[in-house]
Design a protein around this motif. Structure first.
Motif, PDB file in Angstrom:
ATOM      1  N   ASP A  41      17.905  -1.457  64.453  1.00  0.00           N
ATOM      2  CA  ASP A  41      18.305  -1.672  65.842  1.00  0.00           C
ATOM      3  C   ASP A  41      19.813  -1.881  65.897  1.00  0.00           C
ATOM      4  O   ASP A  41      20.419  -2.379  64.945  1.00  0.00           O
ATOM      5  N   ARG A  42      20.417  -1.524  67.017  1.00  0.00           N
ATOM      6  CA  ARG A  42      21.876  -1.566  67.129  1.00  0.00           C
ATOM      7  C   ARG A  42      22.436  -2.989  67.005  1.00  0.00           C
ATOM      8  O   ARG A  42      23.393  -3.228  66.283  1.00  0.00           O
ATOM      9  N   SER A  43      21.865  -3.947  67.723  1.00  0.00           N
ATOM     10  CA  SER A  43      22.417  -5.295  67.717  1.00  0.00           C
ATOM     11  C   SER A  43      22.402  -5.940  66.328  1.00  0.00           C
ATOM     12  O   SER A  43      23.427  -6.457  65.885  1.00  0.00           O
ATOM     13  N   PRO A  44      21.288  -5.919  65.606  1.00  0.00           N
ATOM     14  CA  PRO A  44      21.315  -6.493  64.251  1.00  0.00           C
ATOM     15  C   PRO A  44      22.268  -5.760  63.309  1.00  0.00           C
ATOM     16  O   PRO A  44      22.921  -6.376  62.471  1.00  0.00           O
ATOM     17  N   GLN A  78      39.924   7.548  68.237  1.00  0.00           N
ATOM     18  CA  GLN A  78      40.733   6.565  68.947  1.00  0.00           C
ATOM     19  C   GLN A  78      40.022   6.098  70.207  1.00  0.00           C
ATOM     20  O   GLN A  78      39.305   6.868  70.839  1.00  0.00           O
ATOM     21  N   PRO A  79      40.240   4.825  70.588  1.00  0.00           N
ATOM     22  CA  PRO A  79      39.634   4.333  71.828  1.00  0.00           C
ATOM     23  C   PRO A  79      40.157   5.120  73.030  1.00  0.00           C
ATOM     24  O   PRO A  79      41.316   5.499  73.068  1.00  0.00           O
ATOM     25  N   SER A  80      39.271   5.379  73.964  1.00  0.00           N
ATOM     26  CA  SER A  80      39.679   6.022  75.209  1.00  0.00           C
ATOM     27  C   SER A  80      39.401   5.055  76.353  1.00  0.00           C
ATOM     28  O   SER A  80      38.886   3.974  76.130  1.00  0.00           O
ATOM     29  N   GLY A  81      39.708   5.460  77.564  1.00  0.00           N
ATOM     30  CA  GLY A  81      39.522   4.581  78.709  1.00  0.00           C
ATOM     31  C   GLY A  81      38.068   4.265  79.009  1.00  0.00           C
ATOM     32  O   GLY A  81      37.764   3.225  79.558  1.00  0.00           O
ATOM     33  N   ALA A  82      37.159   5.163  78.655  1.00  0.00           N
ATOM     34  CA  ALA A  82      35.746   4.961  78.975  1.00  0.00           C
ATOM     35  C   ALA A  82      35.069   4.205  77.829  1.00  0.00           C
ATOM     36  O   ALA A  82      34.892   4.732  76.748  1.00  0.00           O
ATOM     37  N   THR A  83      34.711   2.954  78.087  1.00  0.00           N
ATOM     38  CA  THR A  83      34.007   2.171  77.079  1.00  0.00           C
ATOM     39  C   THR A  83      32.709   1.640  77.667  1.00  0.00           C
ATOM     40  O   THR A  83      32.554   1.558  78.887  1.00  0.00           O
ATOM     41  N   ARG A  84      31.815   1.306  76.780  1.00  0.00           N
ATOM     42  CA  ARG A  84      30.545   0.721  77.200  1.00  0.00           C
ATOM     43  C   ARG A  84      30.364  -0.589  76.458  1.00  0.00           C
ATOM     44  O   ARG A  84      30.501  -0.631  75.234  1.00  0.00           O
ATOM     45  N   HIS A  85      30.087  -1.649  77.190  1.00  0.00           N
ATOM     46  CA  HIS A  85      29.912  -2.950  76.563  1.00  0.00           C
ATOM     47  C   HIS A  85      28.508  -3.055  75.971  1.00  0.00           C
ATOM     48  O   HIS A  85      27.520  -2.879  76.664  1.00  0.00           O
ATOM     49  N   CYS A  86      28.468  -3.310  74.691  1.00  0.00           N
ATOM     50  CA  CYS A  86      27.220  -3.446  73.957  1.00  0.00           C
ATOM     51  C   CYS A  86      27.060  -4.917  73.574  1.00  0.00           C
ATOM     52  O   CYS A  86      28.002  -5.524  73.052  1.00  0.00           O
TER      53      CYS A  86
END
Length: 139
Positions: A41-44, A78-86
């Motif tokens: 799973d992503r979180s662990p 590289q980081p771009s402007g569109a991010t998603r908070h996980c």
């Protein structure tokens, strides 16, 4: 057969207290995380990476993690402007260390967490993990 004679423990063992943090994953990093984590799973998975980042390998739950990361040579871009908070559930000691590091470098916590994940998954981070897992050669 009575219910009291057939009791077994079910579910996952309790892992102790956890703190919810966020990581601002950009699209390339999110794809890389999903590719590398495999069936975990992503979180662990992210919690284990962040525990490694702050120098707490004793809090890593998935021992196969080092092998997955060590055998990956992708760079998350590289980081771009569109991010998603996980959201990630980490041990309180890991959360405290991440907060201190983020404040020390002057970055928002979610951005610092994502950059820490990217540094571990980059080729430099993978080489470091592989060296740490390697056994000394016999002479």
């Amino acid at each position: 057969m009575s219910a009291s004679s057939t009791t077994t423990s079910r579910g996952r063992p309790h892992l102790g207290p956890r703190v919810v943090i966020t990581a601002a994953l950009w699209p390339n990093l999110e794809r890389l995380v999903d590719d590398v984590r495999g069936p975990l799973d992503r979180s662990p998975f992210l919690a284990d990476l962040l525990a490694c980042h702050v120098g707490r390998p004793d809090l890593i739950r998935h021992q196969q993690l080092a092998f997955c990361v060590a055998n990956h040579d992708g760079i998350p871009g590289q980081p771009s402007g569109a991010t998603r908070h996980c959201t990630v559930r980490v041990h309180p000691a890991v959360a405290d260390a991440l907060i201190a590091h983020a404040e020390g470098v002057g970055l928002p916590r979610a951005v610092y967490n994502a950059l820490a994940i990217a540094s571990i998954l980059s080729s430099d981070g993978a080489e470091t993990t592989a060296k740490q897992e390697g056994l000394p050669l016999a002479m």
